[in-house]
Structures are given as C-alpha cells and as structure tokens.
Design an enzyme around this catalytic site. Sequence first.
Site, PDB file in Angstrom:
ATOM      1  N   HIS A 143       0.854  -1.192   0.000  1.00 41.31           N
ATOM      2  CA  HIS A 143       0.000   0.000   0.000  1.00 41.31           C
ATOM      3  C   HIS A 143       0.889   1.242   0.000  1.00 41.31           C
ATOM      4  CE1 HIS A 143      -4.166  -1.638   1.319  1.00 41.31           C
ATOM      5  NE2 HIS A 143      -3.524  -2.503   0.551  1.00 41.31           N
ATOM      6  N   TYR A 185      -9.159   5.240   6.914  1.00 45.75           N
ATOM      7  CA  TYR A 185      -9.344   5.577   8.335  1.00 45.75           C
ATOM      8  C   TYR A 185     -10.406   6.664   8.379  1.00 45.75           C
ATOM      9  CZ  TYR A 185      -5.043   3.132   9.778  1.00 45.75           C
ATOM     10  OH  TYR A 185      -4.088   2.182  10.056  1.00 45.75           O
ATOM     11  N   PRO A 221      -4.326   0.236  18.665  1.00 43.57           N
ATOM     12  CA  PRO A 221      -4.012  -0.272  17.326  1.00 43.57           C
ATOM     13  C   PRO A 221      -4.107   0.752  16.190  1.00 43.57           C
ATOM     14  CG  PRO A 221      -6.160  -1.077  18.064  1.00 43.57           C
ATOM     15  CD  PRO A 221      -5.562  -0.347  19.224  1.00 43.57           C
ATOM     16  N   LYS A 278       1.115  -0.285  15.054  1.00 45.73           N
ATOM     17  CA  LYS A 278       2.526  -0.325  15.467  1.00 45.73           C
ATOM     18  C   LYS A 278       2.936  -1.552  16.291  1.00 45.73           C
ATOM     19  CE  LYS A 278       3.967   3.209  13.463  1.00 45.73           C
ATOM     20  NZ  LYS A 278       4.204   2.674  12.144  1.00 45.73           N
ATOM     21  N   TYR A 283       3.903   6.349   9.981  1.00 44.62           N
ATOM     22  CA  TYR A 283       3.080   5.191   9.628  1.00 44.62           C
ATOM     23  C   TYR A 283       3.923   4.120   8.923  1.00 44.62           C
ATOM     24  CZ  TYR A 283      -1.133   2.591   8.501  1.00 44.62           C
ATOM     25  OH  TYR A 283      -2.091   1.613   8.438  1.00 44.62           O
TER      26      TYR A 283
HETATM   27  P1  FAD Z   1       2.149 -11.912  21.287  1.00 47.91           P
HETATM   28  O1  FAD Z   1       1.805 -11.904  19.841  1.00 47.91           O
HETATM   29  O2  FAD Z   1       1.050 -11.656  22.253  1.00 47.91           O
HETATM   30  O3  FAD Z   1       2.826 -13.310  21.607  1.00 47.91           O
HETATM   31  C1  FAD Z   1       3.053 -13.759  22.918  1.00 47.91           C
HETATM   32  C2  FAD Z   1       3.052 -15.275  22.933  1.00 47.91           C
HETATM   33  O4  FAD Z   1       3.401 -15.702  24.254  1.00 47.91           O
HETATM   34  C3  FAD Z   1       1.680 -15.862  22.634  1.00 47.91           C
HETATM   35  O5  FAD Z   1       1.773 -16.830  21.604  1.00 47.91           O
HETATM   36  C4  FAD Z   1       1.235 -16.438  23.967  1.00 47.91           C
HETATM   37  O6  FAD Z   1       0.422 -17.597  23.815  1.00 47.91           O
HETATM   38  C5  FAD Z   1       2.560 -16.778  24.621  1.00 47.91           C
HETATM   39  N1  FAD Z   1       2.488 -16.831  26.098  1.00 47.91           N
HETATM   40  C6  FAD Z   1       1.796 -16.011  26.935  1.00 47.91           C
HETATM   41  N2  FAD Z   1       1.959 -16.387  28.206  1.00 47.91           N
HETATM   42  C7  FAD Z   1       2.761 -17.473  28.184  1.00 47.91           C
HETATM   43  C8  FAD Z   1       3.280 -18.322  29.204  1.00 47.91           C
HETATM   44  N3  FAD Z   1       2.960 -18.138  30.498  1.00 47.91           N
HETATM   45  N4  FAD Z   1       4.061 -19.360  28.846  1.00 47.91           N
HETATM   46  C9  FAD Z   1       4.372 -19.570  27.530  1.00 47.91           C
HETATM   47  N5  FAD Z   1       3.895 -18.790  26.519  1.00 47.91           N
HETATM   48  C10 FAD Z   1       3.117 -17.750  26.842  1.00 47.91           C
HETATM   49  N6  FAD Z   1       0.194  -4.422  15.405  1.00 47.91           N
HETATM   50  C11 FAD Z   1       0.723  -3.917  14.243  1.00 47.91           C
HETATM   51  O7  FAD Z   1       1.950  -3.704  14.190  1.00 47.91           O
HETATM   52  N7  FAD Z   1      -0.034  -3.647  13.130  1.00 47.91           N
HETATM   53  C12 FAD Z   1      -1.375  -3.868  13.147  1.00 47.91           C
HETATM   54  O8  FAD Z   1      -2.021  -3.675  12.110  1.00 47.91           O
HETATM   55  C13 FAD Z   1      -1.976  -4.347  14.367  1.00 47.91           C
HETATM   56  N8  FAD Z   1      -3.302  -4.593  14.433  1.00 47.91           N
HETATM   57  C14 FAD Z   1      -3.811  -5.274  15.518  1.00 47.91           C
HETATM   58  C15 FAD Z   1      -5.124  -5.639  15.471  1.00 47.91           C
HETATM   59  C16 FAD Z   1      -5.664  -6.380  16.528  1.00 47.91           C
HETATM   60  C17 FAD Z   1      -7.091  -6.792  16.435  1.00 47.91           C
HETATM   61  C18 FAD Z   1      -4.849  -6.733  17.658  1.00 47.91           C
HETATM   62  C19 FAD Z   1      -5.422  -7.533  18.813  1.00 47.91           C
HETATM   63  C20 FAD Z   1      -3.537  -6.346  17.700  1.00 47.91           C
HETATM   64  C21 FAD Z   1      -2.991  -5.629  16.632  1.00 47.91           C
HETATM   65  N9  FAD Z   1      -1.657  -5.264  16.619  1.00 47.91           N
HETATM   66  C22 FAD Z   1      -1.128  -4.664  15.492  1.00 47.91           C
HETATM   67  C23 FAD Z   1      -0.773  -5.604  17.746  1.00 47.91           C
HETATM   68  C24 FAD Z   1       0.007  -6.907  17.551  1.00 47.91           C
HETATM   69  O9  FAD Z   1      -0.861  -7.970  17.228  1.00 47.91           O
HETATM   70  C25 FAD Z   1       0.815  -7.225  18.819  1.00 47.91           C
HETATM   71  O10 FAD Z   1       1.505  -6.060  19.218  1.00 47.91           O
HETATM   72  C26 FAD Z   1       1.836  -8.373  18.583  1.00 47.91           C
HETATM   73  O11 FAD Z   1       1.169  -9.635  18.516  1.00 47.91           O
HETATM   74  C27 FAD Z   1       2.879  -8.447  19.718  1.00 47.91           C
HETATM   75  O12 FAD Z   1       3.733  -9.552  19.514  1.00 47.91           O
HETATM   76  P2  FAD Z   1       4.463 -10.273  20.739  1.00 47.91           P
HETATM   77  O13 FAD Z   1       5.290 -11.341  20.135  1.00 47.91           O
HETATM   78  O14 FAD Z   1       5.111  -9.262  21.596  1.00 47.91           O
HETATM   79  O15 FAD Z   1       3.285 -10.858  21.633  1.00 47.91           O
HETATM   80  C1  DHB Z   2      -5.186  -3.300  10.511  1.00 47.84           C
HETATM   81  C2  DHB Z   2      -5.029  -3.143  11.872  1.00 47.84           C
HETATM   82  C3  DHB Z   2      -4.720  -1.901  12.375  1.00 47.84           C
HETATM   83  O1  DHB Z   2      -4.550  -1.728  13.701  1.00 47.84           O
HETATM   84  C4  DHB Z   2      -4.563  -0.810  11.533  1.00 47.84           C
HETATM   85  O2  DHB Z   2      -4.264   0.409  12.055  1.00 47.84           O
HETATM   86  C5  DHB Z   2      -4.715  -0.977  10.178  1.00 47.84           C
HETATM   87  C6  DHB Z   2      -5.030  -2.228   9.659  1.00 47.84           C
HETATM   88  C7  DHB Z   2      -5.519  -4.647   9.978  1.00 47.84           C
HETATM   89  O3  DHB Z   2      -5.700  -5.564  10.784  1.00 47.84           O
HETATM   90  O4  DHB Z   2      -5.634  -4.784   8.751  1.00 47.84           O
END
Ligand code: FAD
Ligand code: DHB
Length: 399
Positions: free
Chosen positions: A72, A205, A297, A301, A389
């Site tokens: 994009h 957005y 979100p 980021k 962004y």
């Molecule tokens: P997580 O992905 O949460 O991974 C942590 C892992 O640790 C999990 O698999 C969990 O099961 C495991 N765990 C937890 N506790 C334990 C334990 N006690 N023992 C062993 N394992 C454990 N970010 C973006 O950059 N762009 C986006 O567009 C965006 N959109 C989003 C939309 C939604 C709907 C959501 C919910 C989030 C979004 N985010 C976005 C945020 C992004 O998904 C998270 O910031 C990202 O997953 C963080 O990664 P992580 O590896 O730190 O943690």
């Molecule tokens: C998506 C998630 C976001 O948080 C965002 O700012 C833009 C797109 C997505 O899941 O596609």
Amino acid sequence: MRTQVAIIGAGPAGLVLSQLLDGQGIESVVLECRSQEAIRATIRAGVLEQGTVDLLTDMGLGKRMHNEGLRHEGTVLRVGGVDRRIDFVGLTGGRAVMVYAQHEVLKDLLDARLATGGDLRFNVSDVTLSGITSDMASRPVVRFRDASGAAVSLRADFVVGCDGTQGVSRSAVDPQALQTVERHYPFGWLGILCKAPPSSDELIYALGADGFALVSTRSCEVQRMYLQCDPGDTPDDWSDDRIWATLRARLATHDGWQPNEGPIFDKTVVGMRSRVIEPMRHGRLFLAGDAAHVVPPTGAKGLNLAISDARLLARALTRFYRDGNEDLLDTYGPTALRRIWRAQRFSTWMTTLLHRFPDADAYARKLQDADLDYLTRSRAACTTLAENYVGLPVAPPWD
Ligand code: FAD
Ligand code: DHB
C-alpha cells in the site's frame, strides 16, 4: 536441559528472535503455552512497516509475503465524508507498507524455524523463572511442564520474555523494580472479517459523526474492518445488521460511496490502551514486544515494535557471544525505548485524532478539528503522518 537463550512466547517477538539467533549460530529454546495450530489461526494485526518487510525479506521469509501481501503506497483519511489521501511513497522518498496478516507472518516463521530443526515447545504450562539476576557463573533456570505434563528444568545464559500482555516473565521481577505507565481509552474496536472483495485499494481511516471506522483488507476475497465500540461490548452486542448500518453511516461520502458487504465470519472486540513497562532488562532477563509495551491499534505499530525489539536484542546477543561484550545488552532497553515512545506518541495521536471521546469537552473537539484541518492543508503535517506510519528508518538514533 540447557541452552544459550530461553525464549518465552512464540509470537512475532519470540519467533523472530529465535530465527535471527539461529542465523548467527546461537542456540535457543522457545516455550509456548498455546498449540501450534492456535498460533497459526489467531487473527490479529495486518500492517507491516517498510522496515519489517525489509527485515523479513532479508531473513529469507519474503516469498509468500511478496506474492500474497498487498503493498500500500498511501492511505485515505475520511472525515465527515471528505477524503484526504496520504501519499506514503511521495512523502517519504519511496517507503510504503505491506498488508499481510500477522498469522501469515507467524506461519512463515514457524515453517522456517521447524525446517532448520528449531527447538519449539508448544502446549507448555506452569512456566516459572528463577535466578534471573545471577551472574554468568550460575545461570537462570526456567521451569515448566511440557505437553505431556512432565516437569522440565531449562538452564540458560539469558531468558527473554516475549510472552505478550498476559505473560509470566514480568512476575519474576521485583515489582518495586518495574515502572508501569499506562492510559486506558473510553472505547474499544470491534474487528470483523467478511467474505467480500476489497472496498478500496487503500486503507480508509474514517471519522464519522458517532465514531471511528477502518476499512482494511486481507485478500481479493476477504475484507478486514474495524469500528469504534463501547469498551465493555462483546461481539454478541453487534448483529451483522448493526455492524453494516454503523459502517455505512461512518464511511458515507457525499458522492454515495458504500463498503462492499458480505457474510461476516469473525468478530472480536479489541481493548484500547497504552502501556510501557521499564526497564526492559533485569539481570539475565530481557523483555520484548507486548510483554513490555502496548499501543492502541490505530497506528498499526504493535507487531512492528515487537519485531524491532527482537532485532535489537538479536544484535546485542550476537555481539555478546562473538566478543564477550555486553555493551549492546546494556543499551538494548534505552535504545528500544526511544522507538517505543515515538510509536506511543504516534499511536496516541492517531487515536485522539480519529475517535469520538464520549467525555470530550468543546475545547477538546475544537483541537481535534484543528488537527484534522491542518492535515488537509499542510504537506509537513502529512509527511509527519506518513513517515511515522511507514516506520522510521532503521538508522541512528532508532537502531
Ligand atoms: P504476542 O503476539 O502476544 O505473543 C506472545 C506469545 O506468548 C503468545 O503466543 C502467547 O500464547 C505466549 N504466552 C503467553 N503467556 C505465556 C506463558 N505463560 N508461557 C508460555 N507462553 C506464553 N500491530 C501492528 O503492528 N499492526 C497492526 O495492524 C496491528 N493490528 C492489531 C489488530 C488487533 C485486532 C490486535 C489484537 C492487535 C494488533 N496489533 C497490530 C498488535 C500486535 O498484534 C501485537 O503487538 C503483537 O502480537 C505483539 O507480539 P508479541 O510477540 O510481543 O506478543
Ligand atoms: C489493521 C489493523 C490496524 O490496527 C490498523 O491500524 C490498520 C489495519 C488490519 O488488521 O488490517
């Protein structure tokens, strides 16, 4: 059992770290409480910054992403039915984002780790940490139950908590040594997936009279959309009819634009908060990703920050194992926090700009209008949005 780096959590932070360490000949064991199938199926983020795309490509993980992901080159801000396009490529000297779902990134990472014999333990439970402040002579120990329920002790040089917001690694730290700053928002997001072709070539957005809406995409057959909802709402509060009526109202333009509609097959409510936990190092324990920080979100980021933490930490651990030099391990937290706080600032600003705050007074609403107006009139304002962004360059002082 022993290893060099014990990683708790097989999310983006844990898997990228493990894969980068493997590339440098550094051994790690990843402990994950969920099943591999659950990780491959969990719907979350969708937007990858340019630096994340470049890193995954350099790691040899770009094949599917470049085939199936959607580049994009800009995005649309729709306020009161009037569009303003932010031209990422034109404003940032060629940088863009990739729309490619987080679980697809995780599938690519899992396949790569498993293909090279990576030691990933799924379905573990009762993870506890001890000895994290010990010196190299007596290493920390991670105790857990494996998938069969057997008790296992894992001794490691370092432990990295990549276990997200609900993880256990932080609980190994004296609470007095942790500083948590956070903010909660008076709304959540309802996220849906629906079977319909994209409504738009670029993300929209939108701020309508009663709140925020976001049109995103996943493929030529599936759309991802979000809308501002009450923080206590559950998916059951949102019938399909109510969702489409709200999206139509918030996304309406003066020339009759309508989103493509189709069967909704996934609904989730996402909480909105900002949080940073400092410091990110406690003796031999490091925190990375959502375990240390959460953003709302709106700026897309969270995933990108988790991956940039992993990248910094991999570099620091590589230096340590190559030269015995702890300099980059010492500066890991302070360096990561500069990027994290920039992303906090950006995500909070995007959230404030594009949502209706139920408790906003007239002054706050006028400030919001002034910021939106500035974005429609100033190239500098649009450049600030665009460069944040697509992600700040991975160069000093960010790296
Ligand atoms: P997580 O992905 O949460 O991974 C942590 C892992 O640790 C999990 O698999 C969990 O099961 C495991 N765990 C937890 N506790 C334990 C334990 N006690 N023992 C062993 N394992 C454990 N970010 C973006 O950059 N762009 C986006 O567009 C965006 N959109 C989003 C939309 C939604 C709907 C959501 C919910 C989030 C979004 N985010 C976005 C945020 C992004 O998904 C998270 O910031 C990202 O997953 C963080 O990664 P992580 O590896 O730190 O943690
Ligand atoms: C998506 C998630 C976001 O948080 C965002 O700012 C833009 C797109 C997505 O899941 O596609």
